[in-house]
Structures are given as C-alpha cells and as structure tokens.
Motif scaffolding. Structure first.
Motif, PDB file in Angstrom:
ATOM      1  N   UNK A   1       0.573 -10.833  -2.106  1.00 34.71           N
ATOM      2  CA  UNK A   1       1.659 -11.442  -1.343  1.00 34.71           C
ATOM      3  C   UNK A   1       1.332 -12.831  -0.848  1.00 34.71           C
ATOM      4  N   UNK A   2       2.272 -13.408  -0.150  1.00 32.73           N
ATOM      5  CA  UNK A   2       2.091 -14.717   0.454  1.00 32.73           C
ATOM      6  C   UNK A   2       0.988 -14.620   1.506  1.00 32.73           C
ATOM      7  N   UNK A   3       0.070 -15.577   1.568  1.00 37.44           N
ATOM      8  CA  UNK A   3      -1.052 -15.465   2.499  1.00 37.44           C
ATOM      9  C   UNK A   3      -0.648 -15.231   3.948  1.00 37.44           C
ATOM     10  N   UNK A   4       0.499 -15.739   4.371  1.00 37.33           N
ATOM     11  CA  UNK A   4       0.948 -15.539   5.750  1.00 37.33           C
ATOM     12  C   UNK A   4       1.674 -14.210   5.951  1.00 37.33           C
ATOM     13  N   UNK A   5       1.813 -13.433   4.866  1.00 37.01           N
ATOM     14  CA  UNK A   5       2.609 -12.201   4.946  1.00 37.01           C
ATOM     15  C   UNK A   5       2.076 -11.171   3.944  1.00 37.01           C
ATOM     16  N   UNK A   6       0.788 -10.873   4.043  1.00 32.33           N
ATOM     17  CA  UNK A   6       0.124 -10.036   3.047  1.00 32.33           C
ATOM     18  C   UNK A   6       0.444  -8.555   3.204  1.00 32.33           C
ATOM     19  N   UNK A   7       0.453  -7.851   2.086  1.00 31.02           N
ATOM     20  CA  UNK A   7       0.553  -6.398   2.071  1.00 31.02           C
ATOM     21  C   UNK A   7      -0.559  -5.867   1.176  1.00 31.02           C
ATOM     22  N   UNK A   8      -0.775  -4.553   1.204  1.00 34.88           N
ATOM     23  CA  UNK A   8      -1.777  -3.983   0.297  1.00 34.88           C
ATOM     24  C   UNK A   8      -1.150  -2.927  -0.587  1.00 34.88           C
ATOM     25  N   UNK A   9      -1.577  -2.921  -1.844  1.00 35.93           N
ATOM     26  CA  UNK A   9      -1.144  -1.914  -2.809  1.00 35.93           C
ATOM     27  C   UNK A   9      -2.236  -0.863  -2.912  1.00 35.93           C
ATOM     28  N   UNK A  10      -1.833   0.406  -2.907  1.00 36.63           N
ATOM     29  CA  UNK A  10      -2.780   1.513  -3.026  1.00 36.63           C
ATOM     30  C   UNK A  10      -2.333   2.424  -4.154  1.00 36.63           C
ATOM     31  N   UNK A  11      -3.237   2.673  -5.097  1.00 37.68           N
ATOM     32  CA  UNK A  11      -2.902   3.449  -6.289  1.00 37.68           C
ATOM     33  C   UNK A  11      -3.856   4.623  -6.439  1.00 37.68           C
ATOM     34  N   UNK A  12      -3.388   5.659  -7.139  1.00 34.34           N
ATOM     35  CA  UNK A  12      -4.228   6.838  -7.365  1.00 34.34           C
ATOM     36  C   UNK A  12      -5.050   6.675  -8.636  1.00 34.34           C
ATOM     37  N   UNK A  13      -5.681   7.747  -9.075  1.00 35.62           N
ATOM     38  CA  UNK A  13      -6.584   7.683 -10.225  1.00 35.62           C
ATOM     39  C   UNK A  13      -5.856   7.375 -11.527  1.00 35.62           C
ATOM     40  N   UNK A  14      -4.531   7.552 -11.555  1.00 37.49           N
ATOM     41  CA  UNK A  14      -3.754   7.223 -12.766  1.00 37.49           C
ATOM     42  C   UNK A  14      -3.214   5.804 -12.737  1.00 37.49           C
ATOM     43  N   UNK A  15      -3.394   5.125 -11.607  1.00 33.43           N
ATOM     44  CA  UNK A  15      -2.863   3.776 -11.462  1.00 33.43           C
ATOM     45  C   UNK A  15      -1.473   3.738 -10.863  1.00 33.43           C
ATOM     46  N   UNK A  16      -0.943   4.903 -10.468  1.00 35.49           N
ATOM     47  CA  UNK A  16       0.405   4.973  -9.889  1.00 35.49           C
ATOM     48  C   UNK A  16       0.338   4.737  -8.378  1.00 35.49           C
ATOM     49  N   UNK A  17       1.339   4.061  -7.808  1.00 34.35           N
ATOM     50  CA  UNK A  17       1.382   3.904  -6.339  1.00 34.35           C
ATOM     51  C   UNK A  17       1.343   5.266  -5.658  1.00 34.35           C
TER      52      UNK A  17
END
Length: 438
Positions: free
Chosen positions: A333-349
């Motif tokens: 995301x934009x540096x001033x508005x970051x989020x994090x993505x978390x995925x499982x062992x299959x690569x799915x959110x």
C-alpha cells in the motif's frame, strides 16, 4: 452495555483474537496504554484519523484555550469563520464549506444536494471501495442492509474502480436517472490508472451527473491539499473528515458555490436542508482543525508519514523474507496508509492466519489491524515493530508448516466487520479467561 462492545464496527472485539482486544486508557504519540498497564505501539491511528500523534500538544493546547470561552452558542462563533477561511485557503478547489462532526453527515449531505440539483434519485457508488456512509442510501447496498427498505436499496447502483466502462454502462443503463457518482480517488492499495479520474469527470459532465470525491482518508494523508492536489481532477463536491481534527470530531462538505448555495440563502430554488446540526459548529472540532492546518504548514507531516511508512514496510518485508515466509506475509500500500496481507500455506488470503499474526504482534507489544502510520511514529517505534514482526513470523512459519493455525491460535479467527450475521464471531454464552469457548 454497548451493542458489539464498541461504537465503531471496525473497533469491535471480533476484529481481534478472542480475549485479546485491549481497552485503551490513554495514548501519547504513537503509543497507547491499556487498562491492564500494557503499552503498545499503535497502528491504524484512530481509524486513520490521527496523523500528528495522540495528545499532540499544539492541537490539545489550542482546543483547551478555545473551549474556556464556551463551546456552543445561539449564533455562529468566530471559530466558524476562522475554520472556513483556513479550509478554503488550504483546499483551493473548494468555493464554499460547511462543517459537521461525522463523515456520514457530509457524504449524505452531498448526495442530497446532488439529488436536488439534478432532480434525479439514483446514486452511483464505487462498489469495490469499502465504505461511504452509515446512512441508508449506502448501507442498503452492503451486507448489513437489515432495516433498509428495498425501495431505498434500489436507488443505489454500483460501478468498479479503475473501470470506466463499468461506470459508462451504469450511466447508459439508467439514462437521465443518476444524480451523482461518489468514489475515493485512491485507496491504500489502489492508485487511479492513467486517465481514469479524468474519464470519470468527462462521463459525469456528459450525463449531467454531480461528481463527489470522498477525501475522508486521502485528505491530509495523501497530501496537505487532499488527493485532488496530486491527481489534478476537480469534483463538484468533496467530503472530508478524519485527519482534519487529528482525532477530534470534525468533518466537512466543500464544493462549487452553485451547489452549496442550494442549502443557503442565496438561491431562488427549493432549499436543501443541509447540515443543520447542533454540534456541527461546536468550537472543539473547529479549533482543532485550525491548529492541525497550522501544523501542516510548519511541518511536512505527509513527508514524515511517507518516510516512516517506507522504513516500516521495508523492515517487515525483509524480516518476512528472512523467515522464509515472504510469499505469505506482505506489507503493501501507500507508505502513509499501509496494510498487511496474510496468506495460508496455499497462498490464499486467510482470516485465521491474519488473526495469528495480530495475536503474536499483540504479545510483542504492537497493536493494529493495519500498519497505518502517523508522523509521531519514531525510528524506535519502527524498530520495535519490525522486531515484533520477526518474533511473530517464527510462529507464523510453524502454522504454515503444519498447514493450519490449530494449536497456535487463541480462539476463533477474526471476521469481516461488515457482514450480515454475527456468526462466525457471535458472542458465546461464556468464554474462558484464555478466550476459549465453553
């Protein structure tokens, strides 16, 4: 005592690991203290409203001084004029402004003006963006539309971000019926494609539709002059809030005079009942905004957030790579508005893996459903967060190897804040001290 345990769905306990949603006692800078005596580095910063830090003294002092002379009067106060003059100087595309307390107040007022100006009923929302208002015209189009009549729901139609053809199709299918188009110019994870915003402006002009930009998040977080100062496209109306008051309650509707005056006294048209609220002109929010604007004049607030955000994203992403899970956890995301993505062992959110990450970060002294930063975050705060992430990644890697969070996650996973039913995080009859259902 409180439905859902909070006054904002995104702040509710179902957004955190069970038994681990802290209650905040106070904050200072980018850190908060909970009622159990634990200090956390905080992200999200009051739903993105706090850019200068908690308890930022120049704003607190300005508000404290102003309210000693009273906060609400029978006639407009000098603070209304001061705030309006400051606002119109800060955002040159605005010709008039009116203040309120909540973002929903001003987005709904913008929709009402558009309907009055065009004599049309339909509202076109960007359906791939998450939120515009608590009012029926928007909520009826979400998964929490209970209580909204079908006749109201039918008045809202949707198009997709960065997809001009989807907007064109909506306008063509409802020829002469759409009053306004409302969207955010950008989000944390999506920038406008070349020509998209310009194309939206052209389609609105072609169809006689009022264009509304929602600057709740982007205003003062993307640029001191709002996202319009970056992307260069002017709306007919714009809505503002969050960072305007650094956490104090204030929002604003701005726009072209010919629309705004429909709610004023310089018109021969049927008047719009526009933002006539008891607390809209309360001194607290107005004084806070004037002080915030002064802070943005003297300090490159956005530049600080961008720099700290880049350091944070680089540090955590490098830590994830070092732990061998860079494909599973990613700060984006934009540096001033970051989020994090978390995925499982299959690569799915994965909500379960997201919950595991939040859980381990909490245990290491970091609180946040995102990595939305403020100018108050120090290099030490960033270092603490990266160290916490490195500890969390060791547990995350075990879950990936196991193919499940079972045995590592306390209680049930978090659930989307906007959903039809309380399940899968309906409150049970009883929860143990460890947050396990009984």
């Amino acid at each position: 005592m409180i439905p859902g345990g909070s006054h904002t769905y995104a702040r509710s306990s179902d957004q955190y690991p069970e038994g681990m949603a802290p209650v905040i006692a106070r904050g200072r800078g980018a850190r908060v203290l909970d009622v159990d005596g634990n200090w956390f580095v905080e992200y999200g910063m009051g739903m993105r409203a706090v850019t200068l830090g908690h308890g930022y003294e120049p704003v607190v002092d300005a508000v404290s001084a102003a309210i000693r002379d009273g906060v609400s009067f029978t006639r407009p106060s000098v603070w209304e004029a001061r705030a309006a003059e400051t606002f119109l100087n800060q955002f040159p595309g605005a010709e008039m402004v009116k203040f309120a307390k909540n973002g929903s107040d001003v987005t709904s007022a913008a929709v009402k003006i558009a309907r009055a100006a065009t004599g049309r009923d339909l509202v076109a929302i960007c359906e791939t963006q998450p939120f515009f208002s608590t009012d029926d015209w928007f909520i009826g189009a979400t998964g929490m539309g209970a209580g909204v009549p079908q006749a109201v729901r039918d008045l809202t139609v949707g198009f997709r971000y960065n997809d001009l053809e989807s907007l064109r199709a909506v306008l063509d299918a409802n020829l002469g019926q759409v009053a306004c188009v409302i969207l955010e110019q950008a989000t944390a994870t999506a920038e406008p494609h070349a020509g998209f915003l310009e194309g939206v402006r052209e389609l609105c002009d072609e169809h006689g539709v009022v264009l509304i930009f929602d600057e709740m998040i982007t205003g003062l977080r993307w640029h001191a002059g709002g996202a319009q100062a970056i992307y260069g496209v002017q709306p007919d109306l714009a809505t503002w809030g969050k960072a305007l008051g650094n956490g104090f309650a204030i929002s604003a509707l701005s726009g072209k005079r010919k629309y705004m005056e429909l709610g004023g006294l310089n018109t021969d048209e049927s008047r719009v009942f526009l933002l006539s609220t008891t607390h809209g002109p309360e001194v607290v929010g107005l004084a806070a905004y004037v002080a915030v604007a002064q802070a943005y004049q003297s300090t490159d607030v956005v530049g600080l957030m961008e720099a700290r955000g880049r350091d944070l994203a680089d540090g955590i992403n490098n830590a994830a790579q070092h732990a061998g899970i860079g494909s599973a956890v990613e700060v984006i995301g934009r540096p001033s508005c970051l989020v994090f993505a978390t995925r499982d062992q299959t690569g799915a959110p994965s909500q379960a893996f997201r919950t595991l990450f939040i859980q381990e970060m909490l245990r290491a002294g970091v609180l946040g459903q995102s990595f939305v930063i403020s100018a108050a975050h120090t290099p030490d705060d960033i270092e603490t967060t990266v160290d916490a992430a490195a500890q969390a990644f060791a547990v995350y890697a075990k879950a990936l190897d196991n193919g499940s969070t079972h045995g590592l996650l306390q209680g049930r996973p978090v659930a989307p804040a906007m959903r039809e039913f309380a399940a899968p995080r309906r409150l049970p009859d009883e929860v143990s001290d460890e947050g396990v259902l009984r």
